[in-house]
Design an enzyme around this catalytic site. Structure first.
Site, short mmCIF file in Angstrom:
data_model
loop_
_atom_site.label_atom_id
_atom_site.label_comp_id
_atom_site.label_asym_id
_atom_site.label_seq_id
_atom_site.Cartn_x
_atom_site.Cartn_y
_atom_site.Cartn_z
N ARG A 38 5.32 -25.72 -14.41
CA ARG A 38 6.36 -25.50 -14.12
C ARG A 38 6.67 -25.17 -12.57
NH1 ARG A 38 6.94 -21.84 -18.91
NH2 ARG A 38 6.48 -19.90 -17.52
N ASN A 90 -0.70 -19.90 -21.91
CA ASN A 90 0.32 -18.89 -21.86
C ASN A 90 1.58 -19.81 -21.54
OD1 ASN A 90 2.11 -16.71 -21.49
ND2 ASN A 90 1.88 -17.45 -19.35
N GLU A 91 2.73 -19.84 -22.53
CA GLU A 91 3.88 -20.69 -22.56
C GLU A 91 3.85 -21.90 -21.87
OE1 GLU A 91 6.17 -17.86 -19.87
OE2 GLU A 91 5.71 -15.92 -21.05
N GLN A 92 2.81 -22.85 -22.28
CA GLN A 92 2.55 -24.08 -21.69
C GLN A 92 1.52 -24.63 -22.55
OE1 GLN A 92 3.84 -26.59 -20.25
NE2 GLN A 92 3.98 -26.04 -18.53
#
Lengths: 262, 229
Positions: free
Chosen positions: B161, B201-203
């Site tokens: 990100r 985590n979140e990916q």
């Protein structure tokens, strides 16, 4: 005679900045070992990080009290060599014929050179991997074995932008290492990026055959009335002859104190 | 019936895999998460003796019989867990590490994890930006009935990100990442508290890493068949 099993090496470690040591790893583990804490060598925290050792010796303030972290130089400014440390300890072990000994590191961040009694071994990169070295042939039986480990920081420690941010400049993500060390919303940057011998160091003595990484799996039937335990192991025969083995597995439940029900 | 001995002949220098015959248990005491029952642990001990030498090596570990299942609920999008066939309401804590300088003592782990159990939690999630937790951490989670959600070392913020996008392909050395992952799985896989592996985590990890992790963690076809019985 050495007992079969593991001995944890978590006491008596010394550490020194690599920039302050002119001796080689071979010299440190043969002719010129450190004799104890002095102006160069300090008591080390193993397992722990380089920063943990520096905090223990009051070389830097505790980063988790007040603004202590601001007084510690970041690896981006100091350079990687500033947080590259030698660790040193000794251990004794008398092996019988046909006994073998492994030197085990359960995790080092990020890579290391290991010297034992003048012999060198490179530990490859990666924060989350075990290293096991068979040191039987270089073990000394009549006097202490000298062990020195030069520990290098991550390859990409990164730089913390003035505004901070999640994982700093994200360079640490190029390595296989913990990412929080460049700072996150819940923690300030860790100045040494957690460089160090950060998990257990041990020696393990075995006979000719060694057990490696058992795997236990259970399966369930008839509403948990019928249950099976499936066990797979790896076996290594370290000897130069065929080993006739008796392999035993026992599942016990502790009834009281040292009494087991088999 | 919970004792088995085999004779083996190992060639010089051999490195072999060996599978014991399965050991049968009738109604064993099960391991339950905090709040659902006891954390019953058996001691599994493996020893090997070599003729002409004697005891050559030994290994032991507390082991709990439990079956953990989970799936994404289509109605809510949430992940639902069952332990030993019983649905469990997850009360979780987010975990990074016990000490920022990695002075990870048994005493500290015990205090931290008991504290989570005392708070009536039944799960700890080990965040992907931190550590693959250590065997001592898992030992106390086994003892206090804390399920563990363990993530690998990928985070959205550092991997994938941002502007420009940070490390879109994850760590530089995918083979090293996978080697570390395989070794970590072997280190932790026998703990009954280990409930779920997550890629990050979140990916989602890079495709090659993600598919390799899925392969490593896939249930052996033998057990797929057994469980469908």
């Amino acid at each position: 005679m050495a007992e079969i099993g593991k001995v944890v090496l978590d006491k008596g470690w010394l550490a020194a900045r690599s920039t302050e040591i002119e001796l080689t790893g071979v010299q440190l583990t043969t002719t010129n070992p450190p004799s104890g804490p002095d102006s160069t060598w300090m008591e080390a925290v193993v397992p722990g990080t380089v920063l943990a050792t520096l905090v223990k010796n009051k070389v830097v303030p505790d980063p988790f009290y007040g603004l202590g972290n601001e007084a510690i130089i970041d690896i981006a400014d100091s350079g990687r060599e500033h947080y590259t440390l030698w660790f040193f300890t000794t251990f004794e072990c008398n092996l019988l014929n046909n006994q073998h000994i492994d030197l085990n590191f359960r995790a080092i961040n990020y890579s290391a050179e290991v010297y034992l009694n003048g012999h060198k071994k490179i530990l490859p990169k990666g924060m989350f991997r075990r290293h096991s070295i068979d040191v039987t042939s270089i073990l000394l039986h009549d006097r202490p074995n000298l062990l020195a480990v030069l520990v290098h920081p991550p390859d990409h420690p990164g730089r913390i932008p003035p505004e901070g941010g999640q994982g700093g400049d994200h360079e640490i993500g190029k390595d296989v290492a913990a990412q929080y060390v460049e700072g996150w919303d819940w923690i300030a940057p860790i100045r040494d990026r957690n460089t160090g011998i950060w998990d257990e160091v041990s020696i393990s003595v075995t006979g000719p055959v060694k057990i490696v990484d058992p795997h236990l799996v259970s399966s369930f039937f008839d509403n948990y009335k019928r249950v099976y335990l499936h066990t797979t192991i790896e076996l290594v025969n370290k000897s130069a002859i065929v080993a006739e083995c008796f392999l035993n597995i026992q599942v016990a439940t502790e009834v009281e104190g040292n009494t087991c029900l088999v | 019936e919970h004792l088995q001995t085999q004779n083996l002949s190992l060639p010089a220098g051999a490195h072999v895999h060996y599978t014991f015959s399965e050991i049968f248990f009738y109604k064993p005491k099960l391991w339950w998460p905090n709040g659902m029952g006891k954390q019953y642990l058996y001691n599994v001990e493996i020893t090997i003796e070599v003729r002409g030498f004697g005891e050559s090596d030994l290994w032991s570990q507390p082991f709990g019989f439990r079956k953990i299942e989970n799936h994404i609920d289509s109605a809510t999008g949430g992940r639902l867990f069952k332990v030993n066939g019983e649905p469990i309401f997850i009360r979780g804590g987010n975990w990074i590490l016990s000490d920022g300088l990695l002075r990870l003592s048994k005493k500290r782990y015990q205090a931290d994890i008991k504290f989570h159990a005392d708070m009536n939690f039944n799960m700890i999630r080990c965040w992907g930006g931190g550590l693959a937790e250590r065997p001592d951490f898992y030992h106390y989670c086994d003892m206090y009935g804390i399920l563990v959600w363990q993530e690998f070392w990928i985070t959205g913020d550092v991997d994938g990100r941002g502007d420009p996008i940070s490390n879109p392909d994850g760590p530089l050395d995918h083979d090293l990442f996978l080697l570390c992952a395989r070794d970590t799985i072997k280190l932790l896989r026998n703990h009954p508290s280990l409930a779920l592996w997550v890629g990050g985590n979140e990916q989602v990890p890079p495709e090659d890493v993600n598919s390799a992790l899925k392969t490593y963690l896939k249930l052996h076809p033998y057990f797929e068949n057994l469980n469908s019985d």
